[in-house]
Motif scaffolding. Structure first.
Motif, PDB file in Angstrom:
ATOM      1  N   MET A   1      -0.578   7.864 -12.456  1.00 32.73           N
ATOM      2  CA  MET A   1       0.652   7.117 -12.495  1.00 32.73           C
ATOM      3  C   MET A   1       0.320   5.629 -12.385  1.00 32.73           C
ATOM      4  SD  MET A   1       3.718   7.088  -9.610  1.00 32.73           S
ATOM      5  CE  MET A   1       4.256   8.744  -9.949  1.00 32.73           C
ATOM      6  N   ARG A   2       0.925   4.850 -13.239  1.00 35.38           N
ATOM      7  CA  ARG A   2       0.734   3.398 -13.187  1.00 35.38           C
ATOM      8  C   ARG A   2       1.524   2.814 -12.018  1.00 35.38           C
ATOM      9  NH1 ARG A   2      -0.647   0.617 -18.292  1.00 35.38           N
ATOM     10  NH2 ARG A   2      -1.440   2.235 -19.659  1.00 35.38           N
ATOM     11  N   ILE A   3       1.045   1.707 -11.513  1.00 36.26           N
ATOM     12  CA  ILE A   3       1.727   1.047 -10.403  1.00 36.26           C
ATOM     13  C   ILE A   3       3.129   0.598 -10.825  1.00 36.26           C
ATOM     14  CG2 ILE A   3       1.671  -0.951  -8.844  1.00 36.26           C
ATOM     15  CD1 ILE A   3      -1.392  -0.599  -8.771  1.00 36.26           C
ATOM     16  N   THR A   4       3.283   0.178 -12.080  1.00 33.19           N
ATOM     17  CA  THR A   4       4.609  -0.239 -12.544  1.00 33.19           C
ATOM     18  C   THR A   4       5.589   0.931 -12.521  1.00 33.19           C
ATOM     19  OG1 THR A   4       3.910   0.088 -14.836  1.00 33.19           O
ATOM     20  CG2 THR A   4       3.803  -2.164 -13.966  1.00 33.19           C
ATOM     21  N   VAL A   5       5.123   2.116 -12.869  1.00 38.49           N
ATOM     22  CA  VAL A   5       5.970   3.315 -12.818  1.00 38.49           C
ATOM     23  C   VAL A   5       6.315   3.621 -11.359  1.00 38.49           C
ATOM     24  CG1 VAL A   5       6.049   5.796 -13.268  1.00 38.49           C
ATOM     25  CG2 VAL A   5       5.079   4.245 -14.977  1.00 38.49           C
ATOM     26  N   PHE A   6       5.325   3.528 -10.492  1.00 37.48           N
ATOM     27  CA  PHE A   6       5.551   3.761  -9.068  1.00 37.48           C
ATOM     28  C   PHE A   6       6.621   2.813  -8.526  1.00 37.48           C
ATOM     29  CE2 PHE A   6       4.618   2.249  -4.777  1.00 37.48           C
ATOM     30  CZ  PHE A   6       4.845   3.413  -4.055  1.00 37.48           C
ATOM     31  N   SER A  29       2.063   7.929   8.024  1.00 32.99           N
ATOM     32  CA  SER A  29       0.970   8.657   8.667  1.00 32.99           C
ATOM     33  C   SER A  29       0.086   9.354   7.629  1.00 32.99           C
ATOM     34  CB  SER A  29       1.510   9.667   9.678  1.00 32.99           C
ATOM     35  OG  SER A  29       2.351  10.608   9.041  1.00 32.99           O
ATOM     36  N   GLY A  30       0.698   9.833   6.547  1.00 28.06           N
ATOM     37  CA  GLY A  30      -0.056  10.501   5.495  1.00 28.06           C
ATOM     38  C   GLY A  30      -0.953   9.569   4.685  1.00 28.06           C
ATOM     39  N   LEU A  31      -0.778   8.284   4.905  1.00 30.27           N
ATOM     40  CA  LEU A  31      -1.634   7.282   4.249  1.00 30.27           C
ATOM     41  C   LEU A  31      -2.551   6.617   5.273  1.00 30.27           C
ATOM     42  CD1 LEU A  31       1.003   5.588   1.892  1.00 30.27           C
ATOM     43  CD2 LEU A  31      -0.731   7.297   1.272  1.00 30.27           C
ATOM     44  N   GLY A  32      -2.805   7.325   6.361  1.00 28.84           N
ATOM     45  CA  GLY A  32      -3.683   6.792   7.388  1.00 28.84           C
ATOM     46  C   GLY A  32      -3.066   5.662   8.188  1.00 28.84           C
ATOM     47  N   GLY A  33      -1.739   5.665   8.310  1.00 26.19           N
ATOM     48  CA  GLY A  33      -1.055   4.623   9.058  1.00 26.19           C
ATOM     49  C   GLY A  33      -0.902   3.328   8.279  1.00 26.19           C
ATOM     50  N   ARG A  34      -1.181   3.390   6.975  1.00 26.45           N
ATOM     51  CA  ARG A  34      -1.062   2.186   6.135  1.00 26.45           C
ATOM     52  C   ARG A  34       0.317   2.097   5.501  1.00 26.45           C
ATOM     53  NH1 ARG A  34      -6.631   3.233   2.922  1.00 26.45           N
ATOM     54  NH2 ARG A  34      -5.717   5.287   3.016  1.00 26.45           N
ATOM     55  N   THR A  35       0.659   0.892   5.101  1.00 30.11           N
ATOM     56  CA  THR A  35       1.862   0.676   4.307  1.00 30.11           C
ATOM     57  C   THR A  35       1.534   0.984   2.853  1.00 30.11           C
ATOM     58  OG1 THR A  35       1.369  -1.634   3.786  1.00 30.11           O
ATOM     59  CG2 THR A  35       2.582  -1.212   5.851  1.00 30.11           C
ATOM     60  N   VAL A  36       2.552   1.020   2.012  1.00 27.36           N
ATOM     61  CA  VAL A  36       2.339   1.211   0.575  1.00 27.36           C
ATOM     62  C   VAL A  36       1.416   0.120   0.035  1.00 27.36           C
ATOM     63  CG1 VAL A  36       3.486   1.044  -1.682  1.00 27.36           C
ATOM     64  CG2 VAL A  36       4.462   2.486   0.114  1.00 27.36           C
ATOM     65  N   GLU A  37       1.711  -1.120   0.397  1.00 25.03           N
ATOM     66  CA  GLU A  37       0.912  -2.240  -0.117  1.00 25.03           C
ATOM     67  C   GLU A  37      -0.540  -2.144   0.338  1.00 25.03           C
ATOM     68  OE1 GLU A  37       2.020  -4.217  -2.462  1.00 25.03           O
ATOM     69  OE2 GLU A  37       4.013  -3.353  -2.313  1.00 25.03           O
ATOM     70  N   GLN A  38      -0.763  -1.771   1.587  1.00 25.48           N
ATOM     71  CA  GLN A  38      -2.127  -1.614   2.091  1.00 25.48           C
ATOM     72  C   GLN A  38      -2.844  -0.471   1.383  1.00 25.48           C
ATOM     73  OE1 GLN A  38      -1.052  -1.101   6.192  1.00 25.48           O
ATOM     74  NE2 GLN A  38      -1.510  -3.248   6.718  1.00 25.48           N
ATOM     75  N   ALA A  39      -2.130   0.620   1.155  1.00 25.83           N
ATOM     76  CA  ALA A  39      -2.739   1.772   0.472  1.00 25.83           C
ATOM     77  C   ALA A  39      -3.097   1.413  -0.971  1.00 25.83           C
ATOM     78  CB  ALA A  39      -1.786   2.964   0.511  1.00 25.83           C
ATOM     79  N   LEU A  40      -2.214   0.707  -1.660  1.00 24.87           N
ATOM     80  CA  LEU A  40      -2.522   0.281  -3.030  1.00 24.87           C
ATOM     81  C   LEU A  40      -3.744  -0.635  -3.043  1.00 24.87           C
ATOM     82  CD1 LEU A  40       1.047  -0.413  -4.438  1.00 24.87           C
ATOM     83  CD2 LEU A  40      -0.531   1.375  -5.210  1.00 24.87           C
ATOM     84  N   ALA A  41      -3.802  -1.571  -2.102  1.00 23.39           N
ATOM     85  CA  ALA A  41      -4.938  -2.498  -2.028  1.00 23.39           C
ATOM     86  C   ALA A  41      -6.237  -1.767  -1.717  1.00 23.39           C
ATOM     87  CB  ALA A  41      -4.664  -3.572  -0.977  1.00 23.39           C
ATOM     88  N   ALA A  42      -6.129  -0.650  -0.992  1.00 24.07           N
ATOM     89  CA  ALA A  42      -7.317   0.141  -0.644  1.00 24.07           C
ATOM     90  C   ALA A  42      -7.742   1.078  -1.770  1.00 24.07           C
ATOM     91  CB  ALA A  42      -7.043   0.942   0.633  1.00 24.07           C
ATOM     92  N   GLY A  43      -6.959   1.116  -2.850  1.00 19.72           N
ATOM     93  CA  GLY A  43      -7.323   1.941  -3.990  1.00 19.72           C
ATOM     94  C   GLY A  43      -6.765   3.348  -3.983  1.00 19.72           C
ATOM     95  N   VAL A  44      -5.818   3.627  -3.105  1.00 23.83           N
ATOM     96  CA  VAL A  44      -5.183   4.947  -3.097  1.00 23.83           C
ATOM     97  C   VAL A  44      -4.347   5.055  -4.372  1.00 23.83           C
ATOM     98  CG1 VAL A  44      -3.583   6.474  -1.877  1.00 23.83           C
ATOM     99  CG2 VAL A  44      -5.113   4.977  -0.575  1.00 23.83           C
ATOM    100  N   PRO A  45      -4.487   6.143  -5.110  1.00 25.48           N
ATOM    101  CA  PRO A  45      -3.720   6.297  -6.349  1.00 25.48           C
ATOM    102  C   PRO A  45      -2.205   6.245  -6.107  1.00 25.48           C
ATOM    103  CG  PRO A  45      -5.443   7.957  -6.222  1.00 25.48           C
ATOM    104  CD  PRO A  45      -5.389   7.274  -4.885  1.00 25.48           C
ATOM    105  N   ALA A  46      -1.501   5.583  -6.997  1.00 25.35           N
ATOM    106  CA  ALA A  46      -0.049   5.430  -6.873  1.00 25.35           C
ATOM    107  C   ALA A  46       0.650   6.786  -6.798  1.00 25.35           C
ATOM    108  CB  ALA A  46       0.489   4.602  -8.038  1.00 25.35           C
ATOM    109  N   LYS A  47       0.161   7.769  -7.530  1.00 23.45           N
ATOM    110  CA  LYS A  47       0.781   9.098  -7.503  1.00 23.45           C
ATOM    111  C   LYS A  47       0.694   9.712  -6.105  1.00 23.45           C
ATOM    112  CE  LYS A  47       0.880  13.538  -9.830  1.00 23.45           C
ATOM    113  NZ  LYS A  47       0.396  14.327 -10.955  1.00 23.45           N
TER     114      LYS A  47
END
Length: 64
Positions: A1-6, A29-47
């Motif tokens: 999934m592209r970030i724009t779609v997300f 919690s499912g993202l390791g206590g990160r926010t969406v922005e932090q998870a995206l910056a860490a390379g977690v897939p948008a999907k």
């Protein structure tokens, strides 16, 4: 999934302003206590992030 779609899915589900706030402020919690922005910056897939948002906010399956 592209970030724009997300980002479009987030805006459609929560409205543009709330989606932006959730992305910056809500820790998942499912993202390791990160926010969406932090998870995206860490390379977690948008999907994967979208799936976590759906679980956390109990978004019905037909809108996932």
């Amino acid at each position: 999934m592209r970030i724009t779609v997300f980002r479009r899915l987030m805006a459609d589900e929560f409205g543009p302003a709330r989606a932006e706030t959730l992305s910056k402020d809500h820790q998942f919690s499912g993202l390791g206590g990160r926010t969406v922005e932090q998870a995206l910056a860490a390379g977690v897939p948008a999907k994967e992030i979208w799936q976590e948002v759906c679980v956390a906010f109990e978004i019905p399956a037909e809108r996932r």
